[in-house]
Design a protein around this motif. Sequence first.
Motif, PDB file in Angstrom:
ATOM      1  N   ALA A   1       0.839  -1.207   0.000  1.00 23.57           N
ATOM      2  CA  ALA A   1       0.000   0.000   0.000  1.00 23.57           C
ATOM      3  C   ALA A   1       0.871   1.253   0.000  1.00 23.57           C
ATOM      4  N   GLU A   2       1.923   1.234   0.823  1.00 21.53           N
ATOM      5  CA  GLU A   2       2.814   2.390   0.901  1.00 21.53           C
ATOM      6  C   GLU A   2       3.573   2.578  -0.413  1.00 21.53           C
ATOM      7  N   ARG A   3       4.046   1.480  -1.004  1.00 20.17           N
ATOM      8  CA  ARG A   3       4.790   1.577  -2.255  1.00 20.17           C
ATOM      9  C   ARG A   3       3.901   2.136  -3.374  1.00 20.17           C
ATOM     10  N   ARG A   4       2.672   1.662  -3.434  1.00 16.32           N
ATOM     11  CA  ARG A   4       1.771   2.137  -4.488  1.00 16.32           C
ATOM     12  C   ARG A   4       1.382   3.601  -4.276  1.00 16.32           C
ATOM     13  N   MET A   5       1.187   3.987  -3.031  1.00 22.34           N
ATOM     14  CA  MET A   5       0.878   5.386  -2.755  1.00 22.34           C
ATOM     15  C   MET A   5       2.063   6.281  -3.103  1.00 22.34           C
ATOM     16  N   LEU A   6       3.273   5.825  -2.809  1.00 17.56           N
ATOM     17  CA  LEU A   6       4.457   6.610  -3.122  1.00 17.56           C
ATOM     18  C   LEU A   6       4.570   6.848  -4.627  1.00 17.56           C
ATOM     19  N   ARG A   7       4.361   5.805  -5.405  1.00 21.45           N
ATOM     20  CA  ARG A   7       4.433   5.948  -6.863  1.00 21.45           C
ATOM     21  C   ARG A   7       3.332   6.887  -7.369  1.00 21.45           C
ATOM     22  N   HIS A   8       2.179   6.795  -6.760  1.00 26.75           N
ATOM     23  CA  HIS A   8       1.059   7.662  -7.129  1.00 26.75           C
ATOM     24  C   HIS A   8       1.407   9.127  -6.856  1.00 26.75           C
ATOM     25  N   LEU A   9       1.982   9.412  -5.691  1.00 25.77           N
ATOM     26  CA  LEU A   9       2.337  10.784  -5.337  1.00 25.77           C
ATOM     27  C   LEU A   9       3.510  11.289  -6.168  1.00 25.77           C
ATOM     28  N   GLN A  10       4.464  10.400  -6.439  1.00 20.52           N
ATOM     29  CA  GLN A  10       5.614  10.808  -7.248  1.00 20.52           C
ATOM     30  C   GLN A  10       5.197  11.211  -8.654  1.00 20.52           C
ATOM     31  N   ALA A  11       4.122  10.613  -9.153  1.00 14.99           N
ATOM     32  CA  ALA A  11       3.652  10.948 -10.495  1.00 14.99           C
ATOM     33  C   ALA A  11       3.172  12.396 -10.562  1.00 14.99           C
ATOM     34  N   ILE A  12       2.774  12.933  -9.425  1.00 15.95           N
ATOM     35  CA  ILE A  12       2.265  14.304  -9.395  1.00 15.95           C
ATOM     36  C   ILE A  12       3.398  15.320  -9.380  1.00 15.95           C
ATOM     37  N   THR A  13       4.523  14.971  -8.772  1.00 15.79           N
ATOM     38  CA  THR A  13       5.575  15.959  -8.534  1.00 15.79           C
ATOM     39  C   THR A  13       6.203  16.495  -9.814  1.00 15.79           C
ATOM     40  N   GLY A  14       6.070  15.781 -10.932  1.00 16.85           N
ATOM     41  CA  GLY A  14       6.613  16.276 -12.187  1.00 16.85           C
ATOM     42  C   GLY A  14       5.803  17.408 -12.786  1.00 16.85           C
ATOM     43  N   TRP A  15       4.668  17.735 -12.128  1.00 18.10           N
ATOM     44  CA  TRP A  15       3.785  18.747 -12.703  1.00 18.10           C
ATOM     45  C   TRP A  15       3.562  19.898 -11.742  1.00 18.10           C
ATOM     46  N   LEU A  16       4.557  20.173 -10.907  1.00 25.71           N
ATOM     47  CA  LEU A  16       4.451  21.298  -9.992  1.00 25.71           C
ATOM     48  C   LEU A  16       4.597  22.609 -10.747  1.00 25.71           C
ATOM     49  N   ARG A  17       3.913  23.603 -10.250  1.00 23.28           N
ATOM     50  CA  ARG A  17       4.080  24.943 -10.796  1.00 23.28           C
ATOM     51  C   ARG A  17       5.344  25.540 -10.197  1.00 23.28           C
ATOM     52  N   ALA A  18       6.313  25.814 -11.017  1.00 17.62           N
ATOM     53  CA  ALA A  18       7.534  26.460 -10.554  1.00 17.62           C
ATOM     54  C   ALA A  18       8.090  27.279 -11.702  1.00 17.62           C
ATOM     55  N   PRO A  19       8.294  28.582 -11.509  1.00 21.43           N
ATOM     56  CA  PRO A  19       8.739  29.439 -12.604  1.00 21.43           C
ATOM     57  C   PRO A  19      10.040  28.976 -13.243  1.00 21.43           C
ATOM     58  N   GLU A  20      10.923  28.365 -12.417  1.00 22.87           N
ATOM     59  CA  GLU A  20      12.237  28.008 -12.945  1.00 22.87           C
ATOM     60  C   GLU A  20      12.224  26.667 -13.652  1.00 22.87           C
ATOM     61  N   GLU A  21      11.079  25.977 -13.665  1.00 19.49           N
ATOM     62  CA  GLU A  21      11.025  24.648 -14.250  1.00 19.49           C
ATOM     63  C   GLU A  21      10.101  24.618 -15.455  1.00 19.49           C
ATOM     64  N   LYS A  22      10.326  23.650 -16.317  1.00 21.66           N
ATOM     65  CA  LYS A  22       9.464  23.436 -17.469  1.00 21.66           C
ATOM     66  C   LYS A  22       8.874  22.038 -17.374  1.00 21.66           C
ATOM     67  N   ARG A  23       7.831  21.801 -18.131  1.00 25.36           N
ATOM     68  CA  ARG A  23       7.251  20.468 -18.176  1.00 25.36           C
ATOM     69  C   ARG A  23       8.279  19.481 -18.696  1.00 25.36           C
ATOM     70  N   PRO A  24       8.365  18.296 -18.067  1.00 25.74           N
ATOM     71  CA  PRO A  24       9.298  17.301 -18.570  1.00 25.74           C
ATOM     72  C   PRO A  24       8.961  16.864 -19.992  1.00 25.74           C
ATOM     73  N   GLN A  25       9.979  16.735 -20.828  1.00 25.88           N
ATOM     74  CA  GLN A  25       9.767  16.351 -22.216  1.00 25.88           C
ATOM     75  C   GLN A  25       9.277  14.909 -22.298  1.00 25.88           C
ATOM     76  N   GLY A  26       8.227  14.710 -23.095  1.00 25.25           N
ATOM     77  CA  GLY A  26       7.740  13.358 -23.340  1.00 25.25           C
ATOM     78  C   GLY A  26       7.145  12.699 -22.125  1.00 25.25           C
ATOM     79  N   SER A  27       6.733  13.492 -21.126  1.00 24.49           N
ATOM     80  CA  SER A  27       6.173  12.900 -19.909  1.00 24.49           C
ATOM     81  C   SER A  27       4.687  12.689 -20.069  1.00 24.49           C
ATOM     82  N   ARG A  28       4.115  12.062 -19.058  1.00 24.30           N
ATOM     83  CA  ARG A  28       2.692  11.787 -19.083  1.00 24.30           C
ATOM     84  C   ARG A  28       1.909  13.078 -18.887  1.00 24.30           C
ATOM     85  N   SER A  29       0.598  12.976 -19.078  1.00 21.69           N
ATOM     86  CA  SER A  29      -0.253  14.131 -18.816  1.00 21.69           C
ATOM     87  C   SER A  29      -0.229  14.455 -17.340  1.00 21.69           C
ATOM     88  N   ALA A  30      -0.526  15.708 -17.007  1.00 27.01           N
ATOM     89  CA  ALA A  30      -0.488  16.145 -15.615  1.00 27.01           C
ATOM     90  C   ALA A  30      -1.471  15.322 -14.789  1.00 27.01           C
TER      91      ALA A  30
END
Length: 255
Positions: A219-248
């Motif tokens: 349960a913990e491992r699956r939740m971690l992967r679920h939450l990690q999938a969100i972190t690539g889509w944070l709003r941050a002025p200094e960052e851009k969307r990862p190339q070729g990544s999944r939808s937000a």
Amino acid sequence: MARTEQALSLRAKGDRRKLAEIVAEQIEGKIVARGWPIGEVLGSEGELLAQYGVSRAVLREAVRIVEHHMAAAMRRGPSGGLVVTAPDIGAVVRTVALQLQFQNIGPHHLFEARTALELSCVRQATTRIARDGIVRLQNYLEREEQLVAENLTEHTHDFHILIADLTGNPALRLFVQILGRLTGQQALPPPSDEWAAREVHRTHAAIAEAIIKKDPDTAERRMLRHLQAITGWLRAPEEKRPQGSRSAGTPARVS
């Protein structure tokens, strides 16, 4: 000793707050002591003036403080008075959001805190879940599946709040709710397409399956992967969307 004398004596002992702040604290203390009776009238303006023995200007300032804290609101009219209200979590979120900006706390710091909290919640929920909790999880997944089937792909934080609720700790539920709203403000808008919604549902179902089987590690491992999938889509002025990544908001595959 009269309440006003108590307030003044507090200030004389080193409390440098304004008298209105002290009166507001006393009003809020009374609400808490009475069990937060929503809808109850604590008194009219005249009655409160007599009770606290302060000037009208001080009382009105105290009432504004209490209203700002969303503990009570002054209702006008013949049957009006200071009415106990339910606090709005949205106001808490707005206040915390300002504090995060003031302290320069970035989106990744916030997600790190959320991840630590939610991993603790999913582990506790797995070890503590009872039959009624299993039913609640199953009912939630059935409703979510129906929404996906009807193409009503609204993304919510309800699944995460439910898991926190299953820990039996109301403080964890509150903090998960607050952090969920805060991180939602920091993330790019999730997609509304049906495929992404089905992926989110499938991930929720996989996490719920591990909880129901009382398998905290999975349960913990699956939740971690679920939450990690969100972190690539944070709003941050200094960052851009990862190339070729999944939808937000789209979860990674879980196992």
